[in-house]
Write a protein that holds these residues in place. Sequence first.
Motif, PDB file in Angstrom:
ATOM      1  N   ARG A  43      42.409  46.712  49.678  1.00 57.61           N
ATOM      2  CA  ARG A  43      42.332  46.535  48.228  1.00 57.61           C
ATOM      3  C   ARG A  43      43.047  45.264  47.796  1.00 57.61           C
ATOM      4  O   ARG A  43      42.559  44.512  46.946  1.00 57.61           O
ATOM      5  CB  ARG A  43      42.909  47.761  47.509  1.00 57.61           C
ATOM      6  CG  ARG A  43      41.967  48.957  47.527  1.00 57.61           C
ATOM      7  CD  ARG A  43      42.482  50.090  46.652  1.00 57.61           C
ATOM      8  NE  ARG A  43      43.705  50.684  47.164  1.00 57.61           N
ATOM      9  CZ  ARG A  43      43.767  51.614  48.103  1.00 57.61           C
ATOM     10  NH1 ARG A  43      42.655  52.080  48.653  1.00 57.61           N
ATOM     11  NH2 ARG A  43      44.913  52.099  48.500  1.00 57.61           N
ATOM     12  N   ASP A  44      44.205  44.985  48.404  1.00 61.79           N
ATOM     13  CA  ASP A  44      44.941  43.763  48.075  1.00 61.79           C
ATOM     14  C   ASP A  44      44.144  42.519  48.488  1.00 61.79           C
ATOM     15  O   ASP A  44      44.073  41.544  47.742  1.00 61.79           O
ATOM     16  CB  ASP A  44      46.317  43.774  48.740  1.00 61.79           C
ATOM     17  CG  ASP A  44      47.170  42.590  48.330  1.00 61.79           C
ATOM     18  OD1 ASP A  44      47.284  42.336  47.104  1.00 61.79           O
ATOM     19  OD2 ASP A  44      47.725  41.916  49.217  1.00 61.79           O
ATOM     20  N   ARG A  47      41.327  42.070  45.967  1.00 64.86           N
ATOM     21  CA  ARG A  47      41.869  41.564  44.695  1.00 64.86           C
ATOM     22  C   ARG A  47      42.176  40.076  44.779  1.00 64.86           C
ATOM     23  O   ARG A  47      41.824  39.306  43.888  1.00 64.86           O
ATOM     24  CB  ARG A  47      43.159  42.317  44.345  1.00 64.86           C
ATOM     25  CG  ARG A  47      43.013  43.261  43.205  1.00 64.86           C
ATOM     26  CD  ARG A  47      44.337  43.926  42.855  1.00 64.86           C
ATOM     27  NE  ARG A  47      44.147  45.351  43.013  1.00 64.86           N
ATOM     28  CZ  ARG A  47      44.641  46.110  43.987  1.00 64.86           C
ATOM     29  NH1 ARG A  47      45.421  45.604  44.896  1.00 64.86           N
ATOM     30  NH2 ARG A  47      44.371  47.385  44.038  1.00 64.86           N
ATOM     31  N   ARG A  48      42.851  39.667  45.842  1.00 65.88           N
ATOM     32  CA  ARG A  48      43.213  38.249  46.004  1.00 65.88           C
ATOM     33  C   ARG A  48      41.973  37.369  46.117  1.00 65.88           C
ATOM     34  O   ARG A  48      41.912  36.278  45.553  1.00 65.88           O
ATOM     35  CB  ARG A  48      44.104  38.065  47.223  1.00 65.88           C
ATOM     36  CG  ARG A  48      45.486  38.628  47.033  1.00 65.88           C
ATOM     37  CD  ARG A  48      46.272  38.470  48.310  1.00 65.88           C
ATOM     38  NE  ARG A  48      47.513  39.202  48.273  1.00 65.88           N
ATOM     39  CZ  ARG A  48      48.641  38.728  48.744  1.00 65.88           C
ATOM     40  NH1 ARG A  48      48.694  37.540  49.306  1.00 65.88           N
ATOM     41  NH2 ARG A  48      49.739  39.451  48.684  1.00 65.88           N
ATOM     42  N   GLU A  51      40.442  37.032  42.644  1.00 63.56           N
ATOM     43  CA  GLU A  51      41.222  36.117  41.805  1.00 63.56           C
ATOM     44  C   GLU A  51      40.976  34.659  42.201  1.00 63.56           C
ATOM     45  O   GLU A  51      40.789  33.799  41.342  1.00 63.56           O
ATOM     46  CB  GLU A  51      42.715  36.440  41.899  1.00 63.56           C
ATOM     47  CG  GLU A  51      43.097  37.731  41.214  1.00 63.56           C
ATOM     48  CD  GLU A  51      44.517  38.183  41.527  1.00 63.56           C
ATOM     49  OE1 GLU A  51      45.243  37.477  42.278  1.00 63.56           O
ATOM     50  OE2 GLU A  51      44.886  39.252  41.033  1.00 63.56           O
TER      51      GLU A  51
END
Length: 91
Positions: A43-44, A47-48, A51
Amino acid sequence: MAQAHDTKMVKRLNTTLPDPLAAYVGEITGKGALYESPGEFIRDLVRRHMERSQNRERADVQALLSQSLRENSYEEWTSKDMDDARRAATE
C-alpha cells in the motif's frame, strides 16, 4: 492519468515474488520491522507511486503553461489575466 470510469478496481492482489524480492519483503515486514505486513508495504509503494505520478503530471502541465506564456502573445488579456495565468503556472 486514466479516468475512474476507464479503470478496473483492484482491491486484492495475489502475486508470487522471486526469492530475492521475497527475502527483502520478509526483512522489512513483521513485528518490530519497518512495516507490520507485506500488505502495508505494498500500500505504501502504491501511494508513493501515485504521488510521484501526480507530481510529474502537475509539473508537465506547469511547464507547458510556462512555455505557452513565453511563446505566445496574449495582448487581449488584461494584466490581471496574465498575473492569474503566471500564478497558476508556478503553483
